[in-house]
Motif scaffolding. Structure first.
Motif, PDB file in Angstrom:
ATOM      1  N   GLY A 111      39.470  43.797  21.607  1.00 24.53           N
ATOM      2  CA  GLY A 111      39.295  44.363  20.271  1.00 24.53           C
ATOM      3  C   GLY A 111      37.934  43.951  19.736  1.00 24.53           C
ATOM      4  N   ASP A 112      37.155  44.926  19.315  1.00 24.63           N
ATOM      5  CA  ASP A 112      35.809  44.646  18.801  1.00 24.63           C
ATOM      6  C   ASP A 112      35.912  44.307  17.314  1.00 24.63           C
ATOM      7  N   THR A 113      35.724  43.029  16.974  1.00 27.26           N
ATOM      8  CA  THR A 113      35.907  42.598  15.569  1.00 27.26           C
ATOM      9  C   THR A 113      34.786  43.095  14.663  1.00 27.26           C
ATOM     10  N   GLU A 114      33.750  43.689  15.236  1.00 23.84           N
ATOM     11  CA  GLU A 114      32.724  44.300  14.374  1.00 23.84           C
ATOM     12  C   GLU A 114      33.160  45.690  13.925  1.00 23.84           C
ATOM     13  N   ILE A 115      34.231  46.207  14.565  1.00 28.45           N
ATOM     14  CA  ILE A 115      34.788  47.500  14.135  1.00 28.45           C
ATOM     15  C   ILE A 115      36.036  47.277  13.310  1.00 28.45           C
ATOM     16  N   LYS A 116      36.854  46.298  13.702  1.00 30.55           N
ATOM     17  CA  LYS A 116      38.126  46.016  13.043  1.00 30.55           C
ATOM     18  C   LYS A 116      38.395  44.527  13.102  1.00 30.55           C
ATOM     19  N   ARG A 124      32.867  37.791  19.629  1.00 29.98           N
ATOM     20  CA  ARG A 124      32.988  39.059  18.885  1.00 29.98           C
ATOM     21  C   ARG A 124      34.216  39.863  19.350  1.00 29.98           C
ATOM     22  N   TYR A 125      34.604  39.681  20.604  1.00 28.91           N
ATOM     23  CA  TYR A 125      35.697  40.478  21.168  1.00 28.91           C
ATOM     24  C   TYR A 125      36.972  39.665  21.278  1.00 28.91           C
TER      25      TYR A 125
END
Ligand SMILES: Cc1cc2nc3c(=O)[nH]c(=O)nc-3n(C[C@H](O)[C@H](O)[C@H](O)COP(=O)(O)O)c2cc1C
Length: 190
Positions: free
Chosen positions: A89-94, A140-141
Motif C-alpha cells: 500500500g502506497d501511503t503517499e496515496i492512502k 513509504r510502502y
C-alpha cells in the motif's frame, strides 16, 4: 465457466518449483489487478514481482504457511513457489488500507493465474519487518499481502462443513488437501 474457474482456484502450497514463471506473466497478472475495483478509485496498491530463484529465496523465509497444519513447516526445497507478488500500500496515496482493495486485487491475480494453468496462495502471515529488510522496501510502502505462485503439485478438494462446525482444512495420508466450506443455506440469512 466462472464457477469452474473459481472451483479450480484453490489455495495451493506445494508446487513444481522447477517450472519457472516469466516476468511477463507476472506483469500480465498484475494488469488484471490494475483493472479491478478500488475504493474511491484511489488505486493505492503497488507490487514487487519476483520470479528469480535468488530473489524468491529472500522472500520465502518470511512467510507463514497453513496455520492449521501444525506438523507442516511449509513447502520444502523443490516444492516452493516459483514466483511471488508482494502487494504493497502506497501511503503517499492512502494512509489506511482497511478497504478490501488488496483482497480484490489478489483474487483477480489468482483467477488469472488459474486460467493460465498456474495456482497460488494468498499469504497474510508475513513477517513484515524481515521481508522489508530483505527486499529493502522503503517505509513509504505498507506490506499488505504476499501472493505465492507456481505450478500446483497438490490436489485440493472441497468438503462440506459438518455438524461440529469445524472449518479447519486438513491433509490426508495421501497428501490431498481438504477444505471445508459452509453450506449455501447456512450463509444466506434471508
Ligand atoms: C486474506 C487471506 C490471508 C491468507 N493468509 C494465509 C497465510 O498466511 N498462510 C496460508 O497458508 N494461507 C493463507 N490464506 C489461505 C487460506 O488459508 C485459504 O484461502 C483457506 O484455507 C481456504 O482455502 P481455499 O483458498 O482453497 O478456498 C489466506 C487467505 C486469505 C484470503
Amino acid at each position: 465457466m466462472i464457477r469452474d474457474l473459481i472451483l479450480k482456484n484453490r489455495s495451493y502450497r506445494r508446487f513444481y518449483q522447477e517450472v519457472a514463471i516469466e516476468l511477463e506473466t507476472l506483469r500480465e497478472l498484475v494488469d488484471l489487478a490494475r483493472l479491478s475495483a478500488s475504493a474511491a478509485n484511489m488505486q493505492p496498491l503497488k507490487y514487487i514481482l519476483s520470479c528469480a530463484p535468488q530473489k524468491n529465496a529472500l522472500i520465502f523465509p518470511h512467510l507463514g504457511w497453513a496455520g492449521y497444519l501444525k506438523d507442516w513447516p511449509g513447502p520444502g526445497e523443490g516444492e516452493r513457489p516459483s514466483a511471488y507478488i508482494v502487494v504493497l500500500g502506497d501511503t503517499e496515496i492512502k494512509q489506511s488500507f482497511s478497504h478490501p482493495d488488496h483482497g480484490i486485487a489478489t483474487q483477480s491475480i489468482l483467477l488469472g493465474a488459474t486460467d493460465k494453468g498456474l495456482g497460488g496462495c494468498i499469504l497474510a502471515g508475513v513477517e513484515k519487518q524481515g521481508l522489508r529488510d530483505a527486499l529493502r522496501i522503503p517505509t513509504r510502502y505498507e506490506i499488505l499481502l504476499v501472493l505465492a505462485l507456481g505450478k500446483p503439485k497438490e490436489t485440493v478438494v472441497i468438503e462440506t462443513v459438518g455438524p461440529t462446525g469445524d472449518i479447519k482444512y486438513w491433509r490426508d495420508s495421501e497428501g490431498t488437501h481438504h477444505v471445508p466450506k459452509r453450506l449455501l443455506d447456512d450463509i444466506i440469512l434471508s
